[in-house]
Design an enzyme around this catalytic site. Sequence first.
Site, PDB file in Angstrom:
ATOM      1  N   THR A 125      -1.248   3.207  21.945  1.00 57.65           N
ATOM      2  CA  THR A 125      -1.941   2.210  22.767  1.00 57.65           C
ATOM      3  C   THR A 125      -1.485   0.793  22.423  1.00 57.65           C
ATOM      4  O   THR A 125      -1.657  -0.120  23.228  1.00 57.65           O
ATOM      5  CB  THR A 125      -3.459   2.295  22.534  1.00 57.65           C
ATOM      6  OG1 THR A 125      -3.705   2.334  21.126  1.00 57.65           O
ATOM      7  CG2 THR A 125      -4.050   3.547  23.162  1.00 57.65           C
TER       8      THR A 125
ATOM      9  N   SER B 235       9.552  -0.778 -10.496  1.00 61.91           N
ATOM     10  CA  SER B 235       8.773   0.240  -9.796  1.00 61.91           C
ATOM     11  C   SER B 235       8.577   1.443 -10.719  1.00 61.91           C
ATOM     12  O   SER B 235       9.553   2.107 -11.087  1.00 61.91           O
ATOM     13  CB  SER B 235       9.491   0.692  -8.522  1.00 61.91           C
ATOM     14  OG  SER B 235       8.912   1.892  -8.032  1.00 61.91           O
TER      15      SER B 235
ATOM     16  N   LEU C  19       0.713   7.175   6.107  1.00 59.28           N
ATOM     17  CA  LEU C  19      -0.379   6.334   5.607  1.00 59.28           C
ATOM     18  C   LEU C  19       0.077   4.916   5.297  1.00 59.28           C
ATOM     19  O   LEU C  19      -0.659   4.120   4.717  1.00 59.28           O
ATOM     20  CB  LEU C  19      -1.001   6.963   4.362  1.00 59.28           C
ATOM     21  CG  LEU C  19      -1.604   8.355   4.571  1.00 59.28           C
ATOM     22  CD1 LEU C  19      -2.163   8.899   3.268  1.00 59.28           C
ATOM     23  CD2 LEU C  19      -2.698   8.306   5.628  1.00 59.28           C
TER      24      LEU C  19
ATOM     25  N   ASP D 265      -0.488  -1.587  10.940  1.00 62.89           N
ATOM     26  CA  ASP D 265      -0.483  -1.145   9.545  1.00 62.89           C
ATOM     27  C   ASP D 265      -0.781  -2.298   8.597  1.00 62.89           C
ATOM     28  O   ASP D 265      -1.618  -2.196   7.701  1.00 62.89           O
ATOM     29  CB  ASP D 265       0.866  -0.526   9.185  1.00 62.89           C
ATOM     30  CG  ASP D 265       1.153   0.735   9.995  1.00 62.89           C
ATOM     31  OD1 ASP D 265       0.228   1.226  10.663  1.00 62.89           O
ATOM     32  OD2 ASP D 265       2.292   1.204   9.955  1.00 62.89           O
TER      33      ASP D 265
ATOM     34  N   TYR E 235      10.120   7.866  21.499  1.00 66.74           N
ATOM     35  CA  TYR E 235       9.169   6.755  21.571  1.00 66.74           C
ATOM     36  C   TYR E 235       9.602   5.765  22.654  1.00 66.74           C
ATOM     37  O   TYR E 235       8.801   5.298  23.450  1.00 66.74           O
ATOM     38  CB  TYR E 235       9.053   6.052  20.213  1.00 66.74           C
ATOM     39  CG  TYR E 235       8.659   7.010  19.116  1.00 66.74           C
ATOM     40  CD1 TYR E 235       7.374   7.553  19.076  1.00 66.74           C
ATOM     41  CD2 TYR E 235       9.556   7.394  18.132  1.00 66.74           C
ATOM     42  CE1 TYR E 235       6.999   8.444  18.093  1.00 66.74           C
ATOM     43  CE2 TYR E 235       9.195   8.290  17.138  1.00 66.74           C
ATOM     44  CZ  TYR E 235       7.917   8.806  17.125  1.00 66.74           C
ATOM     45  OH  TYR E 235       7.567   9.700  16.151  1.00 66.74           O
TER      46      TYR E 235
END
Length: 377
Positions: A33, A65, A121, A169, A219
């Site tokens: 959307t 990291s 996620l 995000d 997409y």
Amino acid sequence: MKKKISEIFEERFGGHGTFYASAGRINLIGEHTDYNGGFVFPGAIDKVIMAEIRPNDTMTVRVFSIDLNEYAEFGLNEDDKPAQSWARYIFGVCREILKRGGVVHGFDAVFAGNVPLGAGLSSSAALESCFAFALNDLFNDNKIDKFELARIGQSTEHNYCGVKCGIMDQFASVFGQKGKLMRLDCRSMEYEYFPFNPEDYELILVDSAVKHELVDSPYNRRRESCERVARRLGIDTLRDADMEMLNKVKSDITAEDYFRAKFVIEEKQRVLDVCDALNRGDYETVGEKMYETHAGLSKDYEVSCEELDYLNDIARECGVTGSRIMGGGFGGCTINLVKKDLRDKFVKTVVEKFTLKYGHAPKIYDVIISDGASKLE
């Protein structure tokens, strides 16, 4: 995680810095959307990227990291871009702050996370938001507003990581609040918080651990379908369309374009229906709308796959309140709204049945709606 970060920071850089964290996200409803000017409905979750950061009085960034066991060091000029892809997210955040007239100096950082990779996620948005929030706090006295911090993360993806993502995000990672989901209007960028703190339900992600390789650009093709229908209707985006308008031009457009537009128009309304249901504390309606979204993504928008449809079928058989694909599709996760007393039975059943059919177990993640980017005590 915090203890481990602290130990490694002291070992590598001596002394200590300030802790910051930012969250991954889920999107309860509202898929495909965003580029149609509609609504999305994300929330930050209790899976985070956490960093300890301290200015080092130079113009060099030194960062380690823990999860990748890799170190990167880079300057702050445009031609200092580091070789490691993960470090470019941090470099990009520094550069985007500087481009906006903000201040960034050299710093030392150690970070780690428990946002599952590849599960949809948004671990990258959590990393960007964590460092954007931290650098704004450390060097700019929090002068950059939250929306601009989200845009800094989005611009980092566009300009330094090669991903032309929307803003959902980063928005969720920056604006998230515990026990609340957010309805973001992707056209006006207005947003509103809605309560999501169900006492009798849990959110469970079931990661199929599959991602189908695609031979075309699905997409882009779906976006083009939506744009064609909007043009035929004489409007900017399908945000302004309804089913009556679409049915009037049904004979002038292809069947494929019709069904793509049908999904988007119906999904727009489902987001609004879920908002109303949450205000009433009506989680049964929320679940019903999630199943409707899955059916639309599978049949009308055609972005599901056999494995995701199977996970959705198992959820329905087990009496799960709501279940749907989360994310772009063609693999990845389902998000499930499950009554607490059904949780163990559902997880056992879905793991057993999926493993028997596909030869590997799905990954299970329990998630709680939590705060977004923050400075930790």
